[in-house]
Every structure is written in structure tokens, then in C-alpha cells.
Scaffold this motif. Sequence first.
Motif, PDB file in Angstrom:
ATOM      1  N   GLN A 121       0.835  -1.208   0.000  1.00 50.83           N
ATOM      2  CA  GLN A 121       0.000   0.000   0.000  1.00 50.83           C
ATOM      3  C   GLN A 121       0.868   1.255   0.000  1.00 50.83           C
ATOM      4  O   GLN A 121       0.560   2.233  -0.702  1.00 50.83           O
ATOM      5  CB  GLN A 121      -0.932  -0.009   1.212  1.00 50.83           C
ATOM      6  N   ASN A 122       1.944   1.231   0.775  1.00 46.42           N
ATOM      7  CA  ASN A 122       2.862   2.376   0.802  1.00 46.42           C
ATOM      8  C   ASN A 122       3.474   2.618  -0.574  1.00 46.42           C
ATOM      9  O   ASN A 122       3.578   3.767  -1.033  1.00 46.42           O
ATOM     10  CB  ASN A 122       3.974   2.138   1.829  1.00 46.42           C
ATOM     11  N   LEU A 123       3.871   1.546  -1.235  1.00 48.66           N
ATOM     12  CA  LEU A 123       4.453   1.677  -2.580  1.00 48.66           C
ATOM     13  C   LEU A 123       3.409   2.159  -3.580  1.00 48.66           C
ATOM     14  O   LEU A 123       3.723   2.965  -4.467  1.00 48.66           O
ATOM     15  CB  LEU A 123       5.044   0.336  -3.032  1.00 48.66           C
ATOM     16  N   ASP A 124       2.182   1.676  -3.460  1.00 46.88           N
ATOM     17  CA  ASP A 124       1.110   2.116  -4.360  1.00 46.88           C
ATOM     18  C   ASP A 124       0.885   3.627  -4.241  1.00 46.88           C
ATOM     19  O   ASP A 124       0.680   4.318  -5.250  1.00 46.88           O
ATOM     20  CB  ASP A 124      -0.196   1.377  -4.050  1.00 46.88           C
ATOM     21  N   LYS A 125       0.928   4.131  -3.006  1.00 44.62           N
ATOM     22  CA  LYS A 125       0.763   5.567  -2.789  1.00 44.62           C
ATOM     23  C   LYS A 125       1.914   6.351  -3.421  1.00 44.62           C
ATOM     24  O   LYS A 125       1.701   7.423  -4.016  1.00 44.62           O
ATOM     25  CB  LYS A 125       0.694   5.867  -1.285  1.00 44.62           C
ATOM     26  N   MET A 126       3.110   5.805  -3.301  1.00 49.88           N
ATOM     27  CA  MET A 126       4.274   6.481  -3.878  1.00 49.88           C
ATOM     28  C   MET A 126       4.192   6.500  -5.401  1.00 49.88           C
ATOM     29  O   MET A 126       4.492   7.518  -6.039  1.00 49.88           O
ATOM     30  CB  MET A 126       5.563   5.788  -3.418  1.00 49.88           C
TER      31      MET A 126
END
Length: 225
Positions: A64-69
Motif C-alpha cells: 500500500q505504501n508503494l502504491d501511494k508512492m
Amino acid sequence: MIISNYTSKLFKKIILFSLFCVLSTNAQQLQRIGFVDIEYVLDKIPSYADAQKKLNTETSTWKQNLDKMYLKLDTMKKEFLNEKPLLTEDLIKERETEITTYENEITKAENTYFGVEGKLFELRKQLVTPYQDLVYNAVQTIAKLRKYDMIFEKSSSIVMLYTNNNYDISELVLRYIQKSQKEIEQEEAAIKREEAKLAREKRIQEQRKKREEALKKREEERKKR
């Protein structure tokens, strides 16, 4: 006639399986063979399910963190393309540098989470690997105690289109894991005694062979004289 990729792969698997059956038929006269479904065994261990759940939760958070980035990077690129005609050359270079820098941050974050020795690797080693080692050690001990020559892993890359449940030792492995530490130590001690016995028998056979060879040599020399 053109054979589809799927058909070709299936054909190769059938050929390999047929060859395996022929070899197994001959080998079983001399060898004892079994197979184990490691995923089945692990799923039957309650604490393993908890560890796997925790691992999946952490992995989902990292994704999820990578998707936001990546979403932020996509927005940066779109805004830059829309505004580029109105920007000076210096501002264009500045925005390009910002985008490149942020891309590098994403790459660094990916490696931190899912790299060769990243957080996923460390967490899996901490939570899941001990259970996998537990099953592996149980299989090794059972193989020695029950005199198995080969034990296959059912969910591995080995083609197993059909398996006879008489050779399935999954339940046996599970029962071994559920034993008390005292019972495990007793069985391991039995293995060591058996190995020591075999080693003694081997030494005796070697000594007997040497004596026989020495007697034969002396007899040959006597006949020559």
C-alpha cells in the motif's frame, strides 16, 4: 498442425511422468519411497497460521505504501507534462530532477521492503522459516527411522500427476512434530544408536575383508614356494 504451448507442456509432463513411473517401478524393488505435502503439514500447525497472517499483514502494508508512492509519481509526471510548455528551461530541469529523485526514493523503498535482504526476507526468516525447518528436520528424522531412500515434496516442481496415498507420510510428519520434546529426543537417540551400530558393522566387515585378503595372499605365496 501447430501444437499450443499448453498442450506441448502437458505432453512433456506426461512423458516425464511415464518415465518416472517406469523408474519408480524398478527402484521400489530395492528402495523405499515416500512423499510429503509440506503446505498441508504447515497449515495444520496453528501457530504457523498466525505467523503467516502477520507476514501477510505487513506485506500488504508495504504494498500500500508503494502504491501511494507510485500514485504520487504518476501525478507529478502528469502535472509536469501539462505545465512544461509554460516553464522556463531552469524550471524544467528542476522538475525533472525532482521526478528522478522521487523515482530513486521508490526504488530504495522497494529494495527496503522486498529486496534480497529486505524487510520481507528478515520477517519471513523470523516468523516462517523456523516452522519450515521444523518440518524439514522431522522429515529427515522419519527418513532415518523408517529407512526411506527418497522422500519427495508434493508441492515442488516435480511432476506428480498421480500419487498413491500409501506413500504419503504427511500425517506421519505432522504427528512427529506434535510429539513432546522428550519423545523427539528419544527417537533421535535411537537414530544415533542405529548409526553407531551400522558404523561398527562396517568396520567389522572391513577388518574381516582385510584378514581374508591377507590369508589369501599368504596362501598364494605358500603355493608359489
